[in-house]
Design an enzyme around this catalytic site. Structure first.
Site, PDB file in Angstrom:
ATOM      1  N   HIS A  96       2.200  -0.626  -4.489  1.00  0.00           N
ATOM      2  CA  HIS A  96       1.242   0.483  -4.535  1.00  0.00           C
ATOM      3  C   HIS A  96       0.494   0.712  -3.231  1.00  0.00           C
ATOM      4  O   HIS A  96      -0.421   1.530  -3.192  1.00  0.00           O
ATOM      5  CB  HIS A  96       0.200   0.237  -5.635  1.00  0.00           C
ATOM      6  CG  HIS A  96       0.692   0.516  -7.018  1.00  0.00           C
ATOM      7  ND1 HIS A  96       0.752   1.777  -7.565  1.00  0.00           N
ATOM      8  CD2 HIS A  96       1.170  -0.318  -7.973  1.00  0.00           C
ATOM      9  CE1 HIS A  96       1.222   1.714  -8.791  1.00  0.00           C
ATOM     10  NE2 HIS A  96       1.485   0.444  -9.072  1.00  0.00           N
ATOM     11  N   LYS A 105      -9.236   7.130   2.931  1.00  0.00           N
ATOM     12  CA  LYS A 105      -9.354   8.306   2.072  1.00  0.00           C
ATOM     13  C   LYS A 105     -10.226   9.391   2.712  1.00  0.00           C
ATOM     14  O   LYS A 105     -10.268  10.519   2.258  1.00  0.00           O
ATOM     15  CB  LYS A 105      -9.897   7.907   0.702  1.00  0.00           C
ATOM     16  CG  LYS A 105      -8.909   6.999  -0.064  1.00  0.00           C
ATOM     17  CD  LYS A 105      -9.453   6.577  -1.412  1.00  0.00           C
ATOM     18  CE  LYS A 105      -8.523   5.621  -2.133  1.00  0.00           C
ATOM     19  NZ  LYS A 105      -7.316   6.265  -2.668  1.00  0.00           N
ATOM     20  N   LYS A 162      -4.201  15.165 -11.522  1.00  0.00           N
ATOM     21  CA  LYS A 162      -5.122  15.581 -12.590  1.00  0.00           C
ATOM     22  C   LYS A 162      -5.779  16.909 -12.237  1.00  0.00           C
ATOM     23  O   LYS A 162      -5.906  17.809 -13.084  1.00  0.00           O
ATOM     24  CB  LYS A 162      -6.179  14.509 -12.803  1.00  0.00           C
ATOM     25  CG  LYS A 162      -5.640  13.186 -13.293  1.00  0.00           C
ATOM     26  CD  LYS A 162      -6.664  12.063 -13.139  1.00  0.00           C
ATOM     27  CE  LYS A 162      -6.011  10.700 -13.264  1.00  0.00           C
ATOM     28  NZ  LYS A 162      -6.864   9.609 -12.809  1.00  0.00           N
ATOM     29  N   LYS A 183     -13.075   9.527  -5.725  1.00  0.00           N
ATOM     30  CA  LYS A 183     -12.099   8.445  -5.649  1.00  0.00           C
ATOM     31  C   LYS A 183     -12.783   7.262  -4.994  1.00  0.00           C
ATOM     32  O   LYS A 183     -13.918   7.370  -4.522  1.00  0.00           O
ATOM     33  CB  LYS A 183     -10.857   8.854  -4.852  1.00  0.00           C
ATOM     34  CG  LYS A 183     -11.158   9.403  -3.446  1.00  0.00           C
ATOM     35  CD  LYS A 183      -9.893   9.920  -2.772  1.00  0.00           C
ATOM     36  CE  LYS A 183      -9.376  11.145  -3.473  1.00  0.00           C
ATOM     37  NZ  LYS A 183      -7.923  11.327  -3.342  1.00  0.00           N
ATOM     38  N   ARG A 184     -12.097   6.129  -4.953  1.00  0.00           N
ATOM     39  CA  ARG A 184     -12.647   4.948  -4.307  1.00  0.00           C
ATOM     40  C   ARG A 184     -13.064   5.283  -2.877  1.00  0.00           C
ATOM     41  O   ARG A 184     -12.373   6.023  -2.172  1.00  0.00           O
ATOM     42  CB  ARG A 184     -11.576   3.845  -4.316  1.00  0.00           C
ATOM     43  CG  ARG A 184     -11.994   2.509  -3.821  1.00  0.00           C
ATOM     44  CD  ARG A 184     -10.978   1.450  -4.283  1.00  0.00           C
ATOM     45  NE  ARG A 184      -9.603   1.864  -4.060  1.00  0.00           N
ATOM     46  CZ  ARG A 184      -8.890   1.535  -2.983  1.00  0.00           C
ATOM     47  NH1 ARG A 184      -9.424   0.801  -2.033  1.00  0.00           N
ATOM     48  NH2 ARG A 184      -7.637   1.927  -2.869  1.00  0.00           N
ATOM     49  N   THR A 216      -3.280   9.840  -7.782  1.00  0.00           N
ATOM     50  CA  THR A 216      -3.088  10.433  -9.108  1.00  0.00           C
ATOM     51  C   THR A 216      -4.193  11.434  -9.423  1.00  0.00           C
ATOM     52  O   THR A 216      -3.995  12.330 -10.240  1.00  0.00           O
ATOM     53  CB  THR A 216      -3.041   9.349 -10.198  1.00  0.00           C
ATOM     54  OG1 THR A 216      -4.168   8.486 -10.068  1.00  0.00           O
ATOM     55  CG2 THR A 216      -1.759   8.542 -10.107  1.00  0.00           C
TER      56      THR A 216
END
Length: 824
Positions: A365, A562, A668, A556-557, A664
């Site tokens: 992952h 990111k 969504k 998100k984290r 992911t």
């Protein structure tokens, strides 16, 4: 015994639910009409619905046993399940009867549902993916069982105090969990420490045993996983650690009360907290204990069932079982399966290895080296001495195979060795997983390609047939049918309800994108969802969002790759434009950022502080009224995403290309009609392919360009050449957002200027700002934006976890679809 277990089927109508609710409230919980505590009401309703799940749960197991079918066991250290009540109602098809039952009782579903604690047994996408996969396996009627850990405390609760993240324990089990069933009859013993002993038998075979270990008990708790309206209920088995004896009675009688329960406390620590802080040696050791505890308990459980049915004949085991490792965390399963087969069931090495390499499959992952599990050999040997013996033997045999293929290539042997040499040798768990697995997959096309080309390049050269891709997906049940009921109703009224289990049918919506009346209905649904999110932001952040504005969301984290930092730099740029009166053709925008930073990740926590500080300045400035708002949502979690996702206009997927395995959240948001602004990273690439370049806002360097930038990256020159970026940096350097806390953002500024910045924040700023200008321009064209929104939902069919699981099953698991026995 047959007469004991046979009961008439429970009714699925409102009156039957009312009767069961009253029985649980009055008799099981012992409450009366004077007690209307909301949590007792929630528990009574949950137990009433759980009974209906249990009927189908047992019949599912009967069907699997009768079919004598192959099974897959999904091993994951994280399962981010969220709340169970709504999912149970949806999948049992009792939404209407349950609401009717509650009305008869004078109760409101929404108030009851809010009493449920999120089962936060995961950190983010990895754990939520595992939850989506279990939903799809049950919906597809595949015999798949999940194995995880029943953490007493889930992912921490996040509080924001003066912009700083504070972590509070998330004791999600403090009121109990009505959805689980304890199964003490299936307890197993897990050992740590001690040492290995070897002896030679009369026939000359060498055998080993692990002795003098300090043992703990693994107690299973089963959670039902219902399929969508098909009678199938699969199992998630979560393990809790307990002491082998409650306490030392001798110590207790002697007055040493603390010492008498020391063993009990030490045992229970193993499953106390999700992700212990591993900055210390103790934290690392606890994390390794958790990983081995999960692997050993789960494998012992599976082998117990096999022996019960087949005795000690393991000749057919590989054909009937598969262990899917969700990332490197459960990789202890490889040497543990070897140990159990050899030491407990008397198989030789070759037979045990043949079974292991044909039953284990590994999903990677991450491409980030720091996220790949590595354990010091010294620690591993102290805690798991017998497993270290086996790892060393696996490595020796593997390196002999490499040497045979590439004679004399000592550098390749060094690169590929499972044990990395150095001052403190380390076991590379990802390499162990690759060596032992029949299948190795990434989770998006680009990610899988980069695994083959870089991280596992040597292994791909040796075993190209092992490597494959399985692009992630999310369950449309929770992420559209349940969390967005108004859109669910509109879609179902337009194309029928079959899309919920056949998501590619959403493509039938595309023709309606040109229908003005349909677009108006679509907009009305989105506006209602935005009003609901605005209320949550007002309640949790104290900030007023205007539902008419563009809702620009990144949740998100919190991690540098990111690039929440890039997002906030753009917000500062918009603020600067407002202050310079550069507001011609302005698009009002409300920016929402949320996510948790790992407790020891200081730069990520400082980015949260920056977001909060920028938000305070912007939101307090009258010049921004009606034009720009920024909020940081505290304690981002699954139940919050169920409100955020349906309301989002613009989905921020802006990671540095080549760093995000898949994502992911992007799926969504797309499923719910959000448009994506993103780089060519992870599953963004496939999202753009599905929806078309005209319906995706692309910017940024490619993964190849990111690689090429290494060694010649000059962010100072980029800042100097870009007036907008220069002005943003000047605002940061001047302390405009931290006038009373000088210097607190210096580390962030330095990271932007660093030639070694792996995230290339400055390099992508210009492209990001230009893409955001295009976003703003398109959003002002309401009809065009709505059309693009419809087309995003219509193109999201590929990103159902049902499709992902069918891919796993076709290429790796080879399971039959087995219908549950009907409830009669």
């Amino acid at each position: 015994m047959q007469g004991i277990t046979e009961l008439p089927a429970l009714g699925m109508d409102a009156d039957s639910i009312v009767d069961d609710f009253r029985r649980y409230f009055s008799h099981t919980l012992g409450r009366d009409k004077m007690c209307l505590a909301a949590y007792h009401v929630y528990t009574s309703l949950s137990l009433s619905l759980r009974d209906r799940l249990v009927e189908r749960w047992k019949n599912t197991q009967y069907a699997y046993e009768e079919a004598r079918c192959k099974r897959t066991y999904y091993l994951s250290l994280e399962f981010l399940m969220g709340r169970a009540l709504g999912n149970a109602m949806l999948n049992l098809d009792v939404n209407g009867p349950t609401k009717d039952a509650l009305r008869k009782l004078g109760l409101v579903l929404e108030e009851i549902a809010d009493q449920e604690h999120d089962a936060g047994l995961g950190n983010g996408g990895l754990g939520r993916l595992a939850a989506c996969f279990l939903d799809s396996c049950a919906t597809l009627q595949l015999p798949v069982m999940g194995y995880g850990i029943r953490y007493e405390y889930g992912m921490f609760r996040q509080k924001i105090d003066n912009g700083n993240q504070l972590e509070e324990p998330d004791h999600w089990l403090r009121d109990g969990n009505p959805w689980e069933i304890e199964r003490p009859e299936f307890m197993v013993r897990v050992g740590f420490g001690g040492h290995s002993e070897f002896h030679t038998r009369a026939d000359g075979t060498l055998r080993a045993r692990w002795v003098n270990s300090q043992d703990v008990m693994a107690v299973p708790y089963d959670v039902p996983i219902p399929g969508y309206r098909n009678g199938t209920v699969n199992t998630l088995r979560l393990w809790k650690a307990a002491a082998t004896d409650e306490f030392d009675l001798g110590e207790f009688n002697a007055g040493s009360y603390t010492e008498s329960v020391a063993a009990k406390n030490a045992a229970e620590h193993i499953t106390m907290v999700l992700y212990p802080n591993d900055a210390s040696e103790n934290g690392k050791e606890l994390r390794l204990r958790q990983q081995y505890f999960l692997a050993s308990a789960s494998l012992q459980d599976v082998l117990r069932g096999w022996v019960l049915a087949h005795g000690h004949d393991f000749s057919g085991f590989a054909a009937r079982n598969c262990f899917q490792l969700n990332d490197t965390h459960p990789t202890c399963a490889v040497p543990e399966l070897m140990r159990l087969l050899m030491d407990k069931h008397d198989l030789g090495w070759d037979a045990a290895w043949e079974i292991t390499r044909n039953t284990v499959a590994y999903t990677n992952h991450t491409l980030l080296p720091e996220a790949l599990e590595r354990w010091p050999v010294s620690m591993f040997g102290r805690l798991l001495p017998r497993l270290l013996d086996i790892v060393c033997e696996i490595n020796a045999r593997f390196l002999a195979e490499v040497a045979l293929r590439w004679p004399g290539d000592t550098d390749r042997l060094r690169r590929m060795s499972i044990i990395e040499e150095g001052n403190e040798p380390q076991i590379r768990m990802a390499y162990l997983a690759v060596v032992a697995s029949a299948s190795v997959n990434g989770v998006a096309e680009l990610h899988s390609q980069l695994l083959r080309q870089h991280l596992f390049h040597d292994f791909h050269e040796l075993w190209p047939e092992k490597f494959n891709n399985k692009t992630n997906g999310v369950t449309p049940r929770r992420w559209l049918a349940w969390s967005n009921p108004a859109l669910n109703a509109l879609i179902t009224r337009t194309i029928g309800e079959g899309w919920i289990t056949d998501l590619p049918r959403l493509k039938e919506l595309a023709v309606h994108a040109d229908d003005a009346a349909f677009r108006a209905e679509w907009r009305a649904v989105k506006q209602a969802n935005k009003a609901r999110l605005a209320e949550m932001v007002r309640r949790d952040c104290g900030i007023e969002f205007d539902p008419a504005a563009l809702f620009d969301v990144q949740v998100k984290r919190i991690h540098e790759y990111k690039r929440q930092l890039l997002n906030v730099l753009h917000v500062i740029h918009l603020y600067d434009r407002i202050k310079r009166n550069d507001t011609a053709d302005w698009t009002p925008r409300c920016v929402l950022i949320g996510g948790k930073a790992a407790p020891g990740y200081m730069i990520a926590k400082r980015i949260i502080k920056l977001i909060a500080s920028v938000a305070k300045v912007i939101n307090d400035d009258p010049a921004t009224d009606g034009m720009l708002k920024l909020a940081f949502l505290p304690d981002y979690r699954v139940s919050a995403m169920e409100v955020i996702c349906p309301a989002t206009d613009l989905s921020e997927q802006i990671s540095t290309a080549g760093k995000e395995a898949s994502g992911t959240g992007n799926m969504k948001f797309m499923m719910n009609g959000a448009l994506t602004i993103g780089t060519l990273d992870g599953a963004n690439i496939e999202i753009r392919e599905e929806v078309g370049a005209d319906n995706f806002f692309l910017f940024g360097l490619t993964a190849e360009e990111v690689d090429a930038a290494r060694g010649r990256y000059d962010p100072a020159a980029i800042v100097a050449a870009d007036e907008d970026l220069r002005r943003v940096i000047q605002l940061l350097e001047s302390g405009h957002f931290n006038l009373f806390e000088p210097g607190i953002f210096d580390s962030i500024i330095q990271s932007i200027y660093s030639a070694g910045d792996p995230w290339l924040t400055a390099a992508d700023f210009r492209g990001y700002v230009d893409a955001q200008r295009e976003v703003a321009r398109v959003y002002r064209d309401t009809e065009r934006w709505t059309r693009m929104s419809i087309l995003n939902t219509a193109a999201s069919g590929k990103f159902s976890s049902d499709r992902t699981i069918l891919d796993y099953n076709r290429d790796i698991w080879h399971l039959p679809q087995v219908a549950a026995w009907p409830v009669e």
